[in-house]
Structure formats: structure tokens, C-alpha cells
Design a protein around this motif. Structure first.
Motif, PDB file in Angstrom:
ATOM      1  N   ALA A  83      11.122   6.722   3.519  1.00 15.67           N
ATOM      2  CA  ALA A  83      11.803   5.481   3.876  1.00 15.67           C
ATOM      3  C   ALA A  83      10.898   4.265   3.736  1.00 15.67           C
ATOM      4  N   LEU A  84       9.599   4.496   3.804  1.00 15.02           N
ATOM      5  CA  LEU A  84       8.659   3.389   3.715  1.00 15.02           C
ATOM      6  C   LEU A  84       8.293   3.070   2.292  1.00 15.02           C
ATOM      7  N   ILE A 101      -7.413  11.246  -3.536  1.00 12.64           N
ATOM      8  CA  ILE A 101      -7.852  12.512  -2.948  1.00 12.64           C
ATOM      9  C   ILE A 101      -7.741  12.518  -1.424  1.00 12.64           C
ATOM     10  N   LEU A 102      -8.317  11.530  -0.728  1.00 10.31           N
ATOM     11  CA  LEU A 102      -8.297  11.543   0.745  1.00 10.31           C
ATOM     12  C   LEU A 102      -6.876  11.570   1.311  1.00 10.31           C
ATOM     13  N   PRO A 103      -5.981  10.648   0.924  1.00 14.27           N
ATOM     14  CA  PRO A 103      -4.629  10.714   1.497  1.00 14.27           C
ATOM     15  C   PRO A 103      -3.868  11.973   1.102  1.00 14.27           C
ATOM     16  N   SER A 104      -4.134  12.499  -0.099  1.00 18.51           N
ATOM     17  CA  SER A 104      -3.457  13.734  -0.511  1.00 18.51           C
ATOM     18  C   SER A 104      -3.852  14.895   0.381  1.00 18.51           C
ATOM     19  N   VAL A 105      -5.150  15.040   0.634  1.00 21.62           N
ATOM     20  CA  VAL A 105      -5.618  16.146   1.466  1.00 21.62           C
ATOM     21  C   VAL A 105      -5.084  16.007   2.889  1.00 21.62           C
ATOM     22  N   MET A 106      -5.151  14.802   3.446  1.00 21.69           N
ATOM     23  CA  MET A 106      -4.691  14.618   4.822  1.00 21.69           C
ATOM     24  C   MET A 106      -3.179  14.796   4.935  1.00 21.69           C
ATOM     25  N   THR A 107      -2.453  14.413   3.895  1.00 20.30           N
ATOM     26  CA  THR A 107      -1.007  14.622   3.911  1.00 20.30           C
ATOM     27  C   THR A 107      -0.693  16.114   3.852  1.00 20.30           C
ATOM     28  N   TRP A 135       0.820  -1.205   0.000  1.00 18.16           N
ATOM     29  CA  TRP A 135       0.000   0.000   0.000  1.00 18.16           C
ATOM     30  C   TRP A 135       0.860   1.264   0.000  1.00 18.16           C
ATOM     31  N   ALA A 136       2.074   1.158   0.526  1.00 18.99           N
ATOM     32  CA  ALA A 136       2.974   2.302   0.428  1.00 18.99           C
ATOM     33  C   ALA A 136       3.282   2.615  -1.022  1.00 18.99           C
ATOM     34  N   ALA A 137       3.431   1.565  -1.836  1.00 19.34           N
ATOM     35  CA  ALA A 137       3.681   1.772  -3.257  1.00 19.34           C
ATOM     36  C   ALA A 137       2.463   2.389  -3.937  1.00 19.34           C
ATOM     37  N   VAL A 138       1.279   1.903  -3.578  1.00 20.70           N
ATOM     38  CA  VAL A 138       0.055   2.439  -4.184  1.00 20.70           C
ATOM     39  C   VAL A 138      -0.153   3.896  -3.794  1.00 20.70           C
ATOM     40  N   LEU A 139       0.143   4.222  -2.528  1.00 18.09           N
ATOM     41  CA  LEU A 139      -0.096   5.576  -2.019  1.00 18.09           C
ATOM     42  C   LEU A 139       1.078   6.522  -2.251  1.00 18.09           C
ATOM     43  N   ARG A 170       1.039  12.000   8.844  1.00 18.65           N
ATOM     44  CA  ARG A 170       1.474  11.547   7.520  1.00 18.65           C
ATOM     45  C   ARG A 170       1.721  10.045   7.508  1.00 18.65           C
ATOM     46  N   GLN A 171       2.353   9.533   8.566  1.00 21.65           N
ATOM     47  CA  GLN A 171       2.585   8.097   8.657  1.00 21.65           C
ATOM     48  C   GLN A 171       1.282   7.352   8.962  1.00 21.65           C
ATOM     49  N   ALA A 172       0.415   7.979   9.779  1.00 19.05           N
ATOM     50  CA  ALA A 172      -0.849   7.340  10.152  1.00 19.05           C
ATOM     51  C   ALA A 172      -1.748   7.143   8.940  1.00 19.05           C
ATOM     52  N   VAL A 173      -1.658   8.038   7.974  1.00 17.94           N
ATOM     53  CA  VAL A 173      -2.441   7.875   6.744  1.00 17.94           C
ATOM     54  C   VAL A 173      -2.084   6.551   6.079  1.00 17.94           C
ATOM     55  N   LEU A 174      -0.770   6.282   5.989  1.00 19.91           N
ATOM     56  CA  LEU A 174      -0.334   5.018   5.403  1.00 19.91           C
ATOM     57  C   LEU A 174      -0.770   3.834   6.255  1.00 19.91           C
TER      58      LEU A 174
END
Length: 709
Positions: free
Chosen positions: A707-708, A678-684, A355-359, A620-624
Motif C-alpha cells: 500500500a505504501l 542487500i540490507l533491506p532485502s535481508v531484513m525483509t 524511498w518507497a519507490a526506490v526500495l 518490514r514497515q520499519a525497514v522503509l
């Protein structure tokens, strides 16, 4: 110990009690479902009358006619043709006499008219007037159908069919019921297969399906009871109840089962795992259920019996599914724990890495990703600006229904037997004679039928045949001329009240009514969702983001509906004939369902992100972590919803296909674009400001997201 019990939320206490007393909880649930079914069987379903469906000027015209005892009776037409197209007059005459004799012998028939031959001589119709008011006639029309079939059997060289508003209504409802049964046979095994792939256990996969089926059964019983306050509008409500019952019931159970298995994998015992799941996923399920119910309640603002009945059934099935997820589901998870899996520890590093790759785009370049997501959303939603609303009519119903196919043949041979405008006029006593004379001239000038007048001479009705398809431009134009020009010019405006109904008028007025109510429903649903999200997370930005994402999903669904159903390019692919418009009920139906379901996933995803933040993880890490932690269950839920919605494509009625396409595409778009871009972008971009005005727990030094990934 008692103090700790009392401090726990009521939902957690209920789930823990069920886990500690599983057999009592299971027996209680079975008893509850049986009680609901029994109550529904005892009270029966209160079917809406024609008066319940009245809208706008068309509704006023029907009320004027009814008050004066001038409501036109329902008339069925028995059409006689020849397979070769060349009708033998003698054979047709014999069949017509047979029809007349059989129909006159039925107590539900008020009169049988003289046979009418078409201009080209290729068809004969026999008009059969049903006894009683239209509501009674619709219930008794089935009595006529075997007689028509019997005439066909006696005259095998002819084609003898029956059509009319009553028989078409019966045929369409029967067809939709059969199609829905087929959908159930398709969606249940598909749902089970998806869950089996997600859990790797047949029992774990069966629990969500079992909960959804029992919730559907219980809610149908409760719906019958509730119909005495909110009358049942027909097959559409039950279809939506099944659709939401499967989607929401499976989802809620899926989230809870998944979390219990995670907690068991961490080493907790059965009851402790249920308690931990109830305090996390259970809380999210309750919040989600409240959000779905609130959004569906917005349908009551439409002021329409169809939407009120849909809202009632949908709210009940969500509430019952929610109750089941807090009571019987924890009990079953304890009883079946040895066979549902969950003791094995799962490696999450690989999942986080994937999911880190996807996000990665949203985490590394949130601004660019956000703009790309918004641009994609706008492009897909843009066709909605050209959406044209229309109402289902006889031309849009499935031709596989015999009465519908017969209606097409009837109107081809006898254009005057098709749709008509019904004009109702009520005059003050002082103007009654003058208005009656004006009506006679107007009826003659419009080629209308004979004027029927009440005993006191103040109210009159007459029909104006309209040889055009109900949703055609010509039909709507003729209605506008009658309302805007002919009636005011012929009758004046002083001391007289008049209105026009009929198939065309009902469709036009219904679409206008929906148009006028859409902004109010959007406003209500948006504000209500904002409040629910604010109470759930204490964050103004997240509540606003949730509303924006919900409306984006709705806009996408509307755009796709316009693109697919107003054009002809998808006809062969999806098995429909384009009407050139979107059903007038679709925008509001899609809005209410999608806002609830979109909020559903928003709450589950953000809840996992918030859990990580509360553990001290930077936002930022919690989003992932949150998206990775909920990805499997949310993806499984989205796939299940997609399969349930898509199965409605097998229902021939075009409105059901529109529901299937609109909801399926929106759920897929929500999962891919709105939740990943959209959601992770806004929260980041917002970072710790995502939780304003609340303050996250104290956090350690940030771990670089790079790093992740």
C-alpha cells in the motif's frame, strides 16, 4: 529528578550539560584543542628511524650490517648533462670541479668522489657521500640542494641536478605536503556546499566543518605526543588523519545536527531537542565511533611502523571528533539555534513515498533483489582474485619531483648507479677466514662491489648492482637467485648467517609481510565489529549481516583497485602511469578504513529501523521508515565522504590515488547496492527474526508494504 539524571546514559548527560552551559562547553573545547596543539608543539614529533621500518630478511641484513658498523652511508649523485644531449667535456669538467669544491666545504659531507663519465660521454656524475648515519643524513640533505642550484646558476648552458635516496625522500614528502594543502582547499568548500544544500542554512552547514577542522587540529597535536610511543612514519599518517577527520568529523556532526533540527521541528525547545538527539543519534554516534576505533586498532596487528602510526593518528582523530560531537556541538546548537533552522515542520510523506519507490524491489521481491545485489557485488569484487601487490619505489614516485626525474636520467646513463642488492654475512670466528675467501669469490662472480669487513673479521657486506627497475620481474628474479642459489652454494649453512637487503628485497619482503598479516587483521576486525554490533542491537543476525556487508564493501574496493591500477585503461583519465600492481599497503589500509566507515552507516540506518520497531512498527514497515528517516543524512554523509576521498586524486603519488579510488567507489557502492538492495532485502526476508535472540516491542497488525509503494 536526580534519579532520572542518573539513569540516563553518560553521553546524554554530557550533551545535556553542554546544552545547559553552552559557553562553558565552548570555552572548554577551545581550551582542549589549544592544549592538544600546544602539547604537540612542546613535545615535537618523534620521527621513525630506518630501524623502525625493518621487515623480514631485508631487515635482518640491515641489522647485521648495523651491529658491525658496516651500514652503507647515503650517497647523493650530482648529474651533469647538456640540454642538447651533446655534453662538452671541458664545460662538464668545470661544473664537476665546482660541485666538488662546494660540496667539500659543507660539514654534512663526508667525501666527494671523482667525477664519473658515462659510456656514451653524454653525462657526468659526481658522487657525494653524506656524513653520519643514514637517519642523520636524511635530515641534513637539504643543505646540499642550494649548492647544486648554485652550480646550475653558474653553468646555465648545462643541466645540473641532484638525486639520491635522501633527496628523493625529501622531495616526495614536500610534494605530498603541498598536494595535501591543495586537497584541503578543495575539500573544505565542497563539503560546506554539500552541507548547505542539505540544511539550507550557512550556520548549520558550517558546524560540521568547524567540528572536523578542530578535531583535525587537536588530533594532530595529540599525534605528536603519541609518536613517542608509536613513531611517526611520515606523510601518509597525516594524510589519513585529515581524510578521516573530515569524513568522520563531518559525519558525526551531520547526524547530530540533522536530528536536533528534526526534534526542534516537532516543537521541542533547544535543550530538550539536544537531549532527544543525544539519546538517539548521539547513541548511534558513540557506537559508531567505538566501531571505527576498534576496526582501526586492527592495524596494530600488522607489526609495521607505517600502519601503527596510521592507526594511532586515525584513532585519535575519531576519538576527538566523537568528543566534540558530544560536548561543543550541543553547546553551539543551543547558542546558534535561531540561525540554524529546525523550527519549521518538515513533510515526511513525500520523502517516504520517494524511498518507497526506490526500495520497492527489496520490499516486494526480497529474494530476487538479494540475489541480484550479491551477483553485482561478486562481479565487481572478482578482479581482486588477480591482485598483485608491489611496493612503491623510485620508478613510481611523481616525476614532477626534480630528484625523481633526475634519478631516471641517472640510471639511464649509469645503470650501475641504480638499485642494488646488499648482502650481509656474519660468520662464527672459526669460519671467518673461510667465509671471507668465499665472499671474495662470490662478489667477483656477481660483479658486486668490494667486500667490506668488520674489525673482528666476522661480519662482511657487499653490494650487487641490479640494472633493472625495482618492481620488475627481472629484479625479483635476481633477488631470488641470490637468496636461494648463490649464497647457500657459495657460503654453506653451518656457522654462518647471511641475508639480503636493498630496494628490491625491501619491497618483496614488505609485500610478503602484508600478505601474511591480512587474514589476521580481517579476523580481528570482523570479530570486533560483530561484538560491537551485537552489543549495540542485541541481534545476532544483524551483527552477522553487518560484518558481511563490511567485507563486501572491502572486496569491492579491492576489485576496483585491481581493475583500475593493474591495467592501463584508466591512466589518462586519472593521471597516473600504471605500475602493474596495487600498493602493498592498500589492501590493509582500505580494509581498516572501510570497515569502520561501513559500520558507521550500518549503525545509523539500523538504529532508525530499531527506533521504528520499538514504537511498535512491524519490521518490514520499519525497514522503509528507518531508511527513509535516515536517507537524507546518510546520503549527504556519503556524498561528503565521496568528495573528500575523491579529492585525493589531486595528489600525484600513486598510493594516494589508489586510496581515493578504492574508498570512493566503495562508499558509492555501499550507498547504492549494499544499503538499498542487500540490507533491506535481508531484513525483509528475516522479518521479526532480524532481532533474534531479542524480542521487539509488541506490534500492531502489519500494514501491507504494497500500500505504501
Amino acid at each position: 529528578m536526580i534519579g532520572n539524571e542518573r539513569r540516563r546514559p553518560a553521553t546524554v548527560r554530557v550533551a545535556v550539560w553542554s546544552a545547559r552551559h553552552p559557553w562553558w562547553a565552548i570555552a572548554g573545547w577551545i581550551g582542549f584543542v589549544l592544549l592538544c596543539v600546544g602539547a604537540g608543539a612542546a613535545t615535537g614529533t618523534n620521527r621513525g628511524t630506518l630501524a623502525d621500518f625493518r621487515i623480514g630478511e631485508a631487515g635482518r641484513a640491515e641489522t647485521i650490517a648495523e651491529d658491525a658498523g658496516l651500514t652503507p652511508p647515503l650517497v647523493e649523485q650530482v648529474l651533469i648533462t647538456a640540454p642538447s644531449g651533446r655534453l662538452d667535456p671541458a664545460a662538464a669538467g668545470a661544473a664537476a670541479r665546482d660541485v666538488t669544491a662546494r660540496m667539500r666545504a659543507l660539514p654534512v659531507v663526508a667525501a666527494v668522489g671523482e667525477p664519473v663519465r658515462s659510456v656514451d660521454g653524454a653525462a657526468v656524475r659526481v658522487p657525494v657521500t653524506l656524513a653520519g648515519d643514514p637517519d642523520t643524513a636524511r635530515r641534513t640533505v637539504r643543505t646540499l640542494l642550494p649548492e647544486t642550484t648554485a652550480v646550475q646558476a653558474v653553468h646555465p648552458d648545462l643541466v645540473v641536478v641532484q638525486t639520491g635516496n635522501a633527496s628523493i625522500s625529501v622531495g616526495v614528502n614536500d610534494k605530498q605536503g603541498a598536494d595535501l594543502a591543495r586537497v584541503e582547499l578543495i575539500s573544505l568548500p565542497v563539503t560546506f556546499a554539500i552541507l548547505f544544500l542539505a540544511f539550507g542554512s550557512a550556520l548549520a552547514a558550517g558546524l560540521p566543518v568547524l567540528l572536523a577542522i578542530s578535531a583535525f587540529a587537536g588530533s594532530v597535536g595529540l599525534y605528536a605526543v603519541a609518536s613517542w610511543a608509536f613513531p611517526d612514519a611520515g606523510g601518509a599518517a597525516v594524510s589519513v588523519v585529515f581524510l578521516l577527520g573530515m569524513a568522520v568529523g563531518v559525519d558525526y556532526a551531520l547526524f547530530c545536527v540533522k536530528r536536533v533540527r528534526e526534534e526542534r521541528a516537532r516543537g521541542l525547545d533547544r535543550v530538550a531537542a539536544v537531549e532527544a538527539a543525544a539519546a538517539t543519534s548521539g547513541r548511534a554516534v558513540v557506537t559508531s565511533g567505538i566501531a571505527v576505533v576498534v576496526s582501526l586498532a586492527g592495524l596494530y596487528l600488522v607489526g609495521d611502523v607505517i600502519f601503527s602510526s596510521v592507526a594511532t593518528g586515525a584513532i585519535l582523530v575519531v576519538a576527538v571528533a566523537l568528543a566534540g560531537s558530544l560536548t561543543v556541538l550541543p553547546a553551539l546548537l543551543v547558542v546558534l539555534a535561531p540561525w540554524t533552522g529546525g523550527r519549521r515542520r518538515h513533510a515526511r510523506d513525500g520523502s517516504v513515498g520517494r524511498w518507497a519507490a526506490v526500495l520497492q524491489p527489496a520490499l516486494r521481491r526480497p529474494g530476487v533483489t538479494l540475489m541480484a545485489g550479491v551477483a553485482i557485488t561478486a562481479a565487481v569484487a572478482a578482479p581482486a582474485l588477480a591482485m598483485r601487490l608491489g611496493t612503491e619505489g623510485k620508478e613510481t614516485f611523481p616525476v614532477s619531483v626534480p630528484a625523481v626525474a633526475a634519478y631516471s636520467q641517472l640510471t639511464t646513463a649509469f645503470p650501475e648507479a641504480g638499485a642494488a642488492h646488499l648482502v650481509a654475512v656474519r660468520a662464527e670466528p672459526a669460519r671467518a677466514a673461510e667465509v671471507a675467501a668465499a665472499l671474495a669469490r662470490l662478489a667477483a662472480g656477481t660483479a658486486g662491489g668490494g667486500v667490506r669487513t668488520s674489525a673482528d673479521g666476522t661480519t662482511s657486506v657487499f653490494s650487487v648492482p641490479m640494472p633493472h627497475p625495482e618492481n620488475s620481474t627481472e629484479a625479483v628474479g635476481s633477488l631470488e637467485r641470490l637468496r636461494r642459489d648463490l649464497l647457500p652454494a657459495g657460503l654453506g649453512t653451518s656457522g654462518v648467517e647471511y641475508a639480503v637487503s636493498g630496494e628490491v628485497a625491501r619491497g618483496v619482503d614488505y609485500a610478503a609481510h602484508q600478505d601474511a598479516r591480512i587474514p589476521w587483521v580481517i579476523a580481528f576486525v570482523s570479530v570486533a565489529t560483530l561484538v560491537v554490533m551485537l552489543l549495540a542491537f542485541g541481534s545476532v543476525p544483524l551483527a552477522a549481516i553487518g560484518v558481511a556487508i563490511n567485507l563486501a564493501a572491502v572486496a569491492v574496493a579491492w576489485g576496483v583497485l585491481t581493475l583500475v591500477f593493474q591495467g592501463t585503461w584508466a591512466q589518462d583519465l586519472l593521471g597516473f602511469t600504471s605500475t602493474g600492481f596495487v600498493g602493498s599497503r592498500m589492501p590493509l589500509m582500505v580494509l581498516a578504513i572501510l570497515v569502520g566507515l561501513s559500520t558507521d552507516y550500518q549503525i545509523f540506518v539500523v538504529s532508525r529501523i530499531r527506533e521504528a520497531v520499538d514504537r511498535g512498527v512491524p519490521t518490514r514497515q520499519a525497514v522503509l521508515d528507518g531508511i527513509a528517516g535516515s536517507a537524507a543524512v546518510v546520503t549527504s554523509g556519503a556524498v561528503i565522504m565521496l568528495s573528500v576521498f575523491a579529492s585525493f586524486l589531486f595528489i600525484e603519488r600513486i598510493e594516494m590515488k589508489q586510496v581515493a579510488v578504492g574508498l570512493s567507489v566503495a562508499v558509492l557502492f555501499d550507498a547504492v547496492v549494499l544499503r538499498i538492495l542487500i540490507l533491506p532485502s535481508v531484513m525483509t526476508l528475516l522479518g521479526e527474526r532480524s532481532w533474534w535472540p531479542g524480542r521487539p516491542a509488541a506490534q500492531p497488525a502489519a500494514t501491507p508494504v504494497r500500500a505504501l509503494v
